[in-house]
Motif scaffolding. Structure first.
Motif, PDB file in Angstrom:
ATOM      1  N   PHE A 145       2.568  -2.829   0.738  1.00 26.46           N
ATOM      2  CA  PHE A 145       2.044  -1.477   0.591  1.00 26.46           C
ATOM      3  C   PHE A 145       0.513  -1.549   0.532  1.00 26.46           C
ATOM      4  N   LYS A 146      -0.146  -1.045   1.541  1.00 31.89           N
ATOM      5  CA  LYS A 146      -1.602  -1.051   1.529  1.00 31.89           C
ATOM      6  C   LYS A 146      -2.112   0.109   0.685  1.00 31.89           C
ATOM      7  N   ALA A 147      -2.998  -0.197  -0.264  1.00 33.11           N
ATOM      8  CA  ALA A 147      -3.456   0.811  -1.223  1.00 33.11           C
ATOM      9  C   ALA A 147      -4.976   0.968  -1.173  1.00 33.11           C
ATOM     10  N   ILE A 148      -5.419   2.185  -1.465  1.00 30.29           N
ATOM     11  CA  ILE A 148      -6.846   2.485  -1.505  1.00 30.29           C
ATOM     12  C   ILE A 148      -7.177   3.117  -2.856  1.00 30.29           C
ATOM     13  N   GLN A 149      -8.093   2.494  -3.575  1.00 23.75           N
ATOM     14  CA  GLN A 149      -8.489   2.932  -4.913  1.00 23.75           C
ATOM     15  C   GLN A 149      -9.888   3.550  -4.860  1.00 23.75           C
ATOM     16  N   THR A 150     -10.016   4.769  -5.375  1.00 22.47           N
ATOM     17  CA  THR A 150     -11.299   5.467  -5.348  1.00 22.47           C
ATOM     18  C   THR A 150     -11.793   5.707  -6.766  1.00 22.47           C
TER      19      THR A 150
END
Length: 249
Positions: A145-150
């Protein structure tokens, strides 16, 4: 004067040794990870938690995007409400429809996005984001699962690098869910929504967290004792040098 210079050199050596040990004992930054609540068996259903730590001391995590694997689309994806966060589920059409309970499904969830309603995950804290998934593929050993944290300061960290067997872990590894062998009851994990299994899962989490705390405390104690031993050893050498110079003088 000679003794004074020697004492200064020994003091500097002690400081360098202590700083080196402390630097080596600093833990690596945590990553965004995914873990099942119970088992994640091939062909079955599972509830998984995406654990998101805040790695910054001057900003909060305000958004998390999780992209589901396109090579193994999941027919059922349901988020659990997280207090203080709104969630958006994005669906896309499938090139090849899925069959679930005898029915063909032409679209599937491809992304789930959580956005903080308030301050989000503040420095020094983490948050879990649960998803119910299924049916898990029978022809794969893991799901990526590719995740993006902002962050609140607009910084974006992309946890999208796929770990490769036999190689060092990448700098920003994508959350990876290991799948266990298939069971006779493919819906066994989905039944974990029942009260008994939910309570059991809570107990398991509590035991795991307690064990982690215990290990962390033991590890910290060992590091402190190791640092103290090095400092005492260096100090002993320094004392021997000074004593020897006094006798020579």
């Amino acid at each position: 004067m000679q003794i004074s210079r020697t004492a200064s050199r020994v003091t500097a050596a002690v400081a360098v040794a202590g700083a080196t040990v402390l630097a080596m004992s600093v833990p690596a930054f945590a990553h965004v990870t995914v873990q099942p609540e119970g088992a994640a068996a091939k062909g079955g259903y599972a509830t998984v938690d995406f654990k998101v730590p805040n790695e910054r001391d001057n900003a909060s995590t305000t958004k998390l995007e999780v992209n589901l694997p396109a090579d193994h689309p999941l027919a059922s994806v349901m988020p659990q409400p997280v207090p203080g966060w709104s969630v958006k589920v994005t669906k896309s059409k499938l090139d090849k429809p899925l069959t679930m309970h005898g029915e063909k499904i032409g679209e599937a969830v491809t992304k789930v996005t959580w956005t903080a309603d308030g301050k989000g995950i503040q420095p020094g804290y983490f948050q879990k984001f649960p998803l119910s998934l299924g049916a898990l593929p029978e022809d794969a050993d893991q799901l990526v699962f590719k995740a993006i944290q902002t962050y609140s300061n607009k910084e974006v960290v992309r946890w999208i690098e796929v770990p490769q067997e036999g190689q060092d872990e990448p700098e920003n590894p994508a959350p990876t869910l290991a799948l266990s062998a298939a069971t006779d009851d493919h819906h066994g994990t989905a039944a974990a929504a029942g009260d008994d299994d939910a309570k059991s899962g809570d107990k398991d989490d509590a035991h795991q967290e307690a064990a982690a705390d215990s290990d962390g405390g033991t590890d910290t104690t060992a590091r402190v004792l190791g640092i103290a031993g090095i400092v005492i050893g260096v100090a002993g050498v320094a004392y021997g040098v000074l004593a020897g110079r006094r006798r020579t003088a």
